[in-house]
Design a protein around this motif. Sequence first.
Motif, PDB file in Angstrom:
ATOM      1  N   GLY A   9       0.818  -1.211   0.000  1.00  0.00           N
ATOM      2  CA  GLY A   9       0.000   0.000   0.000  1.00  0.00           C
ATOM      3  C   GLY A   9       0.848   1.255   0.000  1.00  0.00           C
ATOM      4  N   ASP A  10       0.201   2.390   0.252  1.00  0.00           N
ATOM      5  CA  ASP A  10       0.890   3.677   0.177  1.00  0.00           C
ATOM      6  C   ASP A  10       1.376   4.192   1.529  1.00  0.00           C
ATOM      7  N   SER A  11       1.341   3.358   2.566  1.00  0.00           N
ATOM      8  CA  SER A  11       1.876   3.781   3.860  1.00  0.00           C
ATOM      9  C   SER A  11       2.586   2.617   4.537  1.00  0.00           C
ATOM     10  N   GLU A  12       3.490   2.958   5.424  1.00  0.00           N
ATOM     11  CA  GLU A  12       4.215   1.946   6.164  1.00  0.00           C
ATOM     12  C   GLU A  12       3.274   1.291   7.183  1.00  0.00           C
ATOM     13  N   PRO A  13       3.559   0.070   7.620  1.00  0.00           N
ATOM     14  CA  PRO A  13       2.601  -0.663   8.451  1.00  0.00           C
ATOM     15  C   PRO A  13       2.381  -0.076   9.837  1.00  0.00           C
ATOM     16  N   TRP A  14       3.303   0.705  10.365  1.00  0.00           N
ATOM     17  CA  TRP A  14       3.175   1.199  11.735  1.00  0.00           C
ATOM     18  C   TRP A  14       2.171   2.330  11.888  1.00  0.00           C
ATOM     19  N   TRP A  15       1.604   2.826  10.814  1.00  0.00           N
ATOM     20  CA  TRP A  15       0.614   3.899  10.929  1.00  0.00           C
ATOM     21  C   TRP A  15      -0.741   3.395  11.401  1.00  0.00           C
ATOM     22  N   ARG A  68      11.282   3.614  -7.793  1.00  0.00           N
ATOM     23  CA  ARG A  68      10.639   3.706  -9.107  1.00  0.00           C
ATOM     24  C   ARG A  68       9.211   3.163  -9.093  1.00  0.00           C
ATOM     25  N   GLU A  69       8.821   2.496  -8.036  1.00  0.00           N
ATOM     26  CA  GLU A  69       7.479   1.909  -7.960  1.00  0.00           C
ATOM     27  C   GLU A  69       6.524   2.893  -7.262  1.00  0.00           C
ATOM     28  N   GLN A  70       6.074   3.862  -8.016  1.00  0.00           N
ATOM     29  CA  GLN A  70       5.132   4.853  -7.516  1.00  0.00           C
ATOM     30  C   GLN A  70       3.874   4.808  -8.370  1.00  0.00           C
ATOM     31  N   PHE A  71       2.788   5.341  -7.836  1.00  0.00           N
ATOM     32  CA  PHE A  71       1.538   5.362  -8.588  1.00  0.00           C
ATOM     33  C   PHE A  71       0.846   6.700  -8.372  1.00  0.00           C
ATOM     34  N   TRP A  72       0.018   7.066  -9.334  1.00  0.00           N
ATOM     35  CA  TRP A  72      -0.683   8.346  -9.300  1.00  0.00           C
ATOM     36  C   TRP A  72      -1.912   8.250  -8.399  1.00  0.00           C
ATOM     37  N   CYS A  73      -2.089   9.222  -7.528  1.00  0.00           N
ATOM     38  CA  CYS A  73      -3.254   9.288  -6.644  1.00  0.00           C
ATOM     39  C   CYS A  73      -4.131  10.458  -7.089  1.00  0.00           C
ATOM     40  N   GLU A  74      -5.348  10.142  -7.518  1.00  0.00           N
ATOM     41  CA  GLU A  74      -6.286  11.184  -7.954  1.00  0.00           C
ATOM     42  C   GLU A  74      -6.710  12.070  -6.781  1.00  0.00           C
ATOM     43  N   GLU A  75      -6.850  11.483  -5.576  1.00  0.00           N
ATOM     44  CA  GLU A  75      -7.300  12.263  -4.414  1.00  0.00           C
ATOM     45  C   GLU A  75      -6.347  13.396  -4.062  1.00  0.00           C
ATOM     46  N   CYS A  76      -5.059  13.082  -4.009  1.00  0.00           N
ATOM     47  CA  CYS A  76      -4.107  14.114  -3.578  1.00  0.00           C
ATOM     48  C   CYS A  76      -3.320  14.715  -4.735  1.00  0.00           C
TER      49      CYS A  76
END
Length: 126
Positions: A9-15, A68-76
């Motif tokens: 996902g787009d956040s680390e697990p500790w959040w 290099r493994e990023q993705f576009w987020c429409e929300e932000c």
Amino acid sequence: MYQVITLCGDSEPWWFLDDWKKDIVTVKEFDDYYTALKHYKKEWFNLAARYPSFISKSSLMSAFWNKREQFWCEECVDYLQRYHSVALLANWQELPFDCHRPGYEKANDQSLPYACSVSFQTKKIV
């Protein structure tokens, strides 16, 4: 009961954001802490072999990524980093302090400073 989970996902697990469970890829459950720890180590090394960057916490939660493994987020309206993570939990919660392993606290890179800023602001940390 202990769980070793892998996430993507787009956040680390500790959040532990409200919807963190949607990022779960696999779950393995164990009755014994040391058997769970052995499986966590196996998953840790599997991810370390596949992704060049990582942050590992003494709480036995680690995030791995390739810049290099990023993705576009429409929300932000921004590109977000995709993290591949592994965590060892006790009854679906962070491990108690006496189960932490200081020797696992290490990193070879710094993660991006945020996940989706729009979602992050609207989600409550558990």
